[in-house]
Scaffold this active site. Structure first.
Site, short mmCIF file in Angstrom:
data_model
loop_
_atom_site.label_atom_id
_atom_site.label_comp_id
_atom_site.label_asym_id
_atom_site.label_seq_id
_atom_site.Cartn_x
_atom_site.Cartn_y
_atom_site.Cartn_z
N ASN A 14 18.06 49.47 12.09
CA ASN A 14 16.92 48.91 12.77
C ASN A 14 16.46 50.14 13.71
O ASN A 14 15.14 50.39 13.79
CB ASN A 14 17.02 47.83 13.70
CG ASN A 14 17.42 46.48 12.75
OD1 ASN A 14 16.32 46.02 12.31
ND2 ASN A 14 18.59 46.05 12.60
N LEU A 94 23.35 41.21 28.77
CA LEU A 94 22.38 41.74 29.72
C LEU A 94 22.59 40.70 30.97
O LEU A 94 22.40 39.67 30.89
CB LEU A 94 21.14 42.13 29.29
CG LEU A 94 20.91 42.89 28.17
CD1 LEU A 94 19.54 42.77 27.39
CD2 LEU A 94 21.17 44.56 28.63
N HIS A 110 16.91 39.40 15.43
CA HIS A 110 17.76 38.28 14.96
C HIS A 110 17.83 37.97 13.45
O HIS A 110 16.69 37.61 13.05
CB HIS A 110 17.82 37.02 15.73
CG HIS A 110 18.93 36.09 15.68
ND1 HIS A 110 20.43 36.40 16.11
CD2 HIS A 110 19.09 34.97 14.68
CE1 HIS A 110 21.16 35.44 15.42
NE2 HIS A 110 20.41 34.57 14.69
C1 GRF Z 1 21.50 43.48 11.95
O1 GRF Z 1 21.76 42.54 11.14
C2 GRF Z 1 20.96 43.06 13.26
O2 GRF Z 1 20.15 41.85 13.21
C3 GRF Z 1 22.12 42.39 14.06
O3 GRF Z 1 23.08 43.79 13.77
C4 GRF Z 1 23.05 44.23 12.53
C5 GRF Z 1 23.01 45.78 12.22
O4 GRF Z 1 21.81 46.23 12.87
N1 GRF Z 1 21.85 42.42 15.43
P1 GRF Z 1 21.77 47.83 12.91
O5 GRF Z 1 22.06 48.34 11.51
O6 GRF Z 1 22.76 48.34 13.95
O7 GRF Z 1 20.34 47.94 13.44
#
Ligand code: GRF
Length: 200
Positions: A14, A94, A110
């Protein structure tokens, strides 16, 4: 210029989506001023460094005392004059004082259609396994503001994702992740454009 701090704990796909969207100009007038990981081994940190972005670790390994950890996080956010905090695969709790300080300026991604499959214990693959166990034909992803609850803040964007017959938690996670990246970028664009137009 909207200053963004991204909070991470893991692989950082992300985070990478945000980096790519800013570098390509899809997200305008915004800059990731720092990436803060709760985990010193998170690949997210490598992604940040590769793009010349300040990468910090603020987690249990460094601050065993939760209050000290929260103070360090708040200090880092203020030091970089953060306008928007993005939780991107962030797995640490947090402190409520931090959430109140950034009310309306802190968002989370999410991997489900909130209010389904969210809250305590629903994270990562567990979300997708529960969707499969319940025989859902559709799932999705949600971007929401962070409030004092767990995955309970006001929803900003959601998008549905079909569940296929032969799906496993892994294949479903991979399909939902594509949508997570898409709506996270759309949400950041929406919020930063509003702020750059002098919105609320
Ligand atoms: C994703 O599915 C996100 O929604 C969850 O962690 C997973 C990995 O996210 N919270 P990333 O590849 O570390 O951004």
């Amino acid at each position: 210029m909207q200053k963004i701090t991204v909070l991470v704990s893991g692989g950082g796909t992300n985070l990478q989506a945000i980096i790519d969207a800013i570098e390509s100009g899809e997200i305008e007038n915004a800059k990731i001023v720092q990436v803060i990981s709760s985990n010193s081994k998170a690949f997210s940190l490598e992604r940040a460094k590769k793009h010349g972005i300040c990468a910090k670790v603020i987690g249990k390994e460094v601050y065993s005392d939760p209050m000290k950890r929260s103070e360090a996080l708040l200090c880092a956010l203020k030091e970089e004059r953060t306008d928007l905090v993005v939780l991107a695969g962030y797995m640490s709790v947090l402190d409520v004082s931090l959430i109140q300080e950034y009310e309306g300026r802190m968002i989370n991604i999410h991997p489900s259609l909130i209010p389904k499959y969210c809250g305590k214990g629903y994270y990562g693959k567990r979300v997708h396994q529960a969707v499969l166990d319940n025989g859902e034909s559709t799932t999705g992803a949600t971007v929401h503001f962070v409030d004092e609850g767990v995955d309970t803040g006001e929803i900003i964007l959601q998008e549905r994702v079909p569940v296929q017959d032969e799906d496993t938690a892994d294949t479903l996670a991979a399909r939902v992740l594509v949508t997570e990246h898409k709506i996270l970028i759309e949400a950041i664009k929406k919020l930063t454009e509003e702020k750059n137009r002098g919105g609320k």
